[in-house]
Scaffold this active site. Structure first.
Site, mmCIF file in Angstrom:
data_model
loop_
_atom_site.group_PDB
_atom_site.id
_atom_site.type_symbol
_atom_site.label_atom_id
_atom_site.label_comp_id
_atom_site.label_asym_id
_atom_site.label_seq_id
_atom_site.Cartn_x
_atom_site.Cartn_y
_atom_site.Cartn_z
ATOM 1 N N ARG B 51 0.896 -1.140 0.048
ATOM 2 C CA ARG B 51 -0.177 0.131 -0.061
ATOM 3 C C ARG B 51 1.034 1.363 0.041
ATOM 4 O O ARG B 51 1.139 1.749 1.044
ATOM 5 C CB ARG B 51 -0.863 -0.249 1.057
ATOM 6 C CG ARG B 51 -1.933 -1.046 1.114
ATOM 7 C CD ARG B 51 -2.516 -1.448 2.381
ATOM 8 N NE ARG B 51 -1.757 -2.055 3.479
ATOM 9 C CZ ARG B 51 -2.043 -2.081 4.476
ATOM 10 N NH1 ARG B 51 -3.007 -1.844 5.126
ATOM 11 N NH2 ARG B 51 -0.868 -2.613 5.304
ATOM 12 N N ASP B 53 2.393 5.064 -0.263
ATOM 13 C CA ASP B 53 1.965 6.220 0.198
ATOM 14 C C ASP B 53 1.573 7.152 -0.971
ATOM 15 O O ASP B 53 2.320 6.934 -2.208
ATOM 16 C CB ASP B 53 2.970 6.865 1.071
ATOM 17 C CG ASP B 53 2.923 6.315 2.516
ATOM 18 O OD1 ASP B 53 1.925 6.076 3.010
ATOM 19 O OD2 ASP B 53 4.000 6.053 3.174
ATOM 20 N N ARG B 199 11.436 4.558 3.714
ATOM 21 C CA ARG B 199 12.006 5.980 3.907
ATOM 22 C C ARG B 199 12.799 6.586 4.695
ATOM 23 O O ARG B 199 13.413 7.427 4.760
ATOM 24 C CB ARG B 199 10.643 6.733 3.408
ATOM 25 C CG ARG B 199 10.038 6.704 1.941
ATOM 26 C CD ARG B 199 8.707 7.094 1.672
ATOM 27 N NE ARG B 199 8.635 8.613 2.269
ATOM 28 C CZ ARG B 199 7.500 9.207 2.501
ATOM 29 N NH1 ARG B 199 6.131 8.280 2.200
ATOM 30 N NH2 ARG B 199 7.344 10.319 3.033
#
Lengths: 260, 260
Positions: B51, B53, B199
């Site tokens: 999923r 971002d 990230r």
């Protein structure tokens, strides 16, 4: 007045091309307007190595720019990149231009890359950067049929109707077709090209790659010198101006750090 | 109802992320709405392997899609790519999903690539596709400092505050930092990742690459399990979901030709 050489990258999608137009935004206008603060508040004057068409990109366009201010090259780069925001134009390197140097006329070799996405599904990440060809292409056959175009020829068959060059004699040094999976690249190098020459050659090679024409067709068209015979002018989005080469290399200031 | 696996490419820039939101457009909504004509006119239901971002891209997202119509996989692909225009979402391949297969829960390995443009000049051609870091990075040092994160650990220090996973134990299989000129890529592979894990790891490695932290810092943070210590969450534009791997390969129909 001080004259600079710029190495410039741009996404051609939102522009009418390199050359300044009264009808809309060009890369030249973005750069000349961005240089105004270094030029007494009026747009500077510039010339490019290759006058790319609307939608054509550049990774290594070389531009000469004359401004009133005498500044270190890195300062010129910082100022241009600041004032050209948010347009997708970026000055990668700047050098002082020597007396008599011309971005256009001193150039001894130019390189283009034409990128084809050869798959059924339309591009998502490469939208505006490729020619999407859905039918399978034979890249090896395209490469083979490109080789007889190398050398010194009259390229009338591959020039645009609007081409303003005095004659169509050009020397083609490289026309390679290379494949990496669904990516097919055409690499073209010559001292100079006629208007639309690369895109017309690509459009013609694609006809061979699709099996619609025989491998000797691109050369037969060259010899016929009739520009109505060639394949379609390949769309601009696939084309990128890669480099301009000069007899004497340019003294680029390309420090990663901030300007001095 | 027939269930299909889709291999999907998208440019994450215009979307709120993979997951359907009431506040704006998501990749899931584009695909489910595009599937409505194959599903009695109502949006289909789907689930993704990862999923992603808002702003995160995919070259190889795997999606399961349930529709009412029983169609050959290539027909499903053609219909989805037709009805999802002009959004930058493209279905590359389609396979029939076997009983019990889940895009999310059957996945045994996921791969991400994080791309950094490490140069002074801002990106023109790679706008929205990279993290632009202007100060010089030491990529070799980043790679070295990444290796102690490999293996089975509690990755609490690298998860998002909003992460909904029950625990933070994950097994990191690969975290390579490779450099090609001004391009620095971080390649991350694991069975699964926590929310923002890639990230947050990239943001931490960049602190080392800039010389602001020592090479042992990423591992020290891991051991401290305190998510307030890690480097900044690297911006989403640099991240691309590359692949999802399954124990049994999917029977992709990927013919270049038109659908049967």
């Amino acid at each position: 007045m001080p004259r600079y050489a710029l190495l410039v990258e741009y996404d051609g999608t939102p522009f009418l091309g390199w050359q300044r137009q009264t009808t809309g935004l060009s890369v030249q206008q973005v750069l000349e307007d961005a240089a105004a603060p270094l030029n007494g508040g009026v747009p500077a004057s510039s010339a490019a190595s290759g006058r790319t068409d609307a939608g054509v990109h550049a990774e290594g366009q070389v531009v000469e720019l004359t401004i009133a201010a005498d500044l270190p090259p890195l300062r010129v780069r910082e100022a241009l990149n600041f004032h050209s925001r948010p347009h997708p134009v970026s000055v990668l390197k700047v050098a002082r231009a020597s007396e008599g140097w011309s971005a256009r006329f001193s150039c001894i070799k130019r390189g283009y890359r034409y990128r084809i996405l050869n798959r059924r599904a339309r591009p998502a990440l490469l939208q505006g950067r490729v020619w999407h060809v859905q039918q399978p292409l034979d890249a090896a056959l395209m490469h083979q049929s490109a080789q007889p175009l190398l050398g010194h020829h009259d390229f009338s068959a591959y020039r645009a109707a609007a081409c303003q060059a005095k004659h169509a004699l050009r020397t083609l040094d490289r026309l390679d077709v290379v494949q990496a999976g669904e990516d097919i690249m055409v690499i073209a190098e010559a001292r100079s090209f006629l208007h639309h020459q690369v895109r017309n050659m690509v459009g013609t090679l694609v006809q061979v790659g699709l099996g619609k024409r025989k491998p000797d067709w691109p050369r037969l068209i060259l010899d016929a010198r009739d520009r109505t015979l060639a394949g379609q002018n390949a769309p601009p989005a696939g084309l990128t101006f890669m480099f301009a080469q000069y007899k004497t290399g340019l003294p680029w200031a390309d420090g990663l750090g901030t300007s001095e």
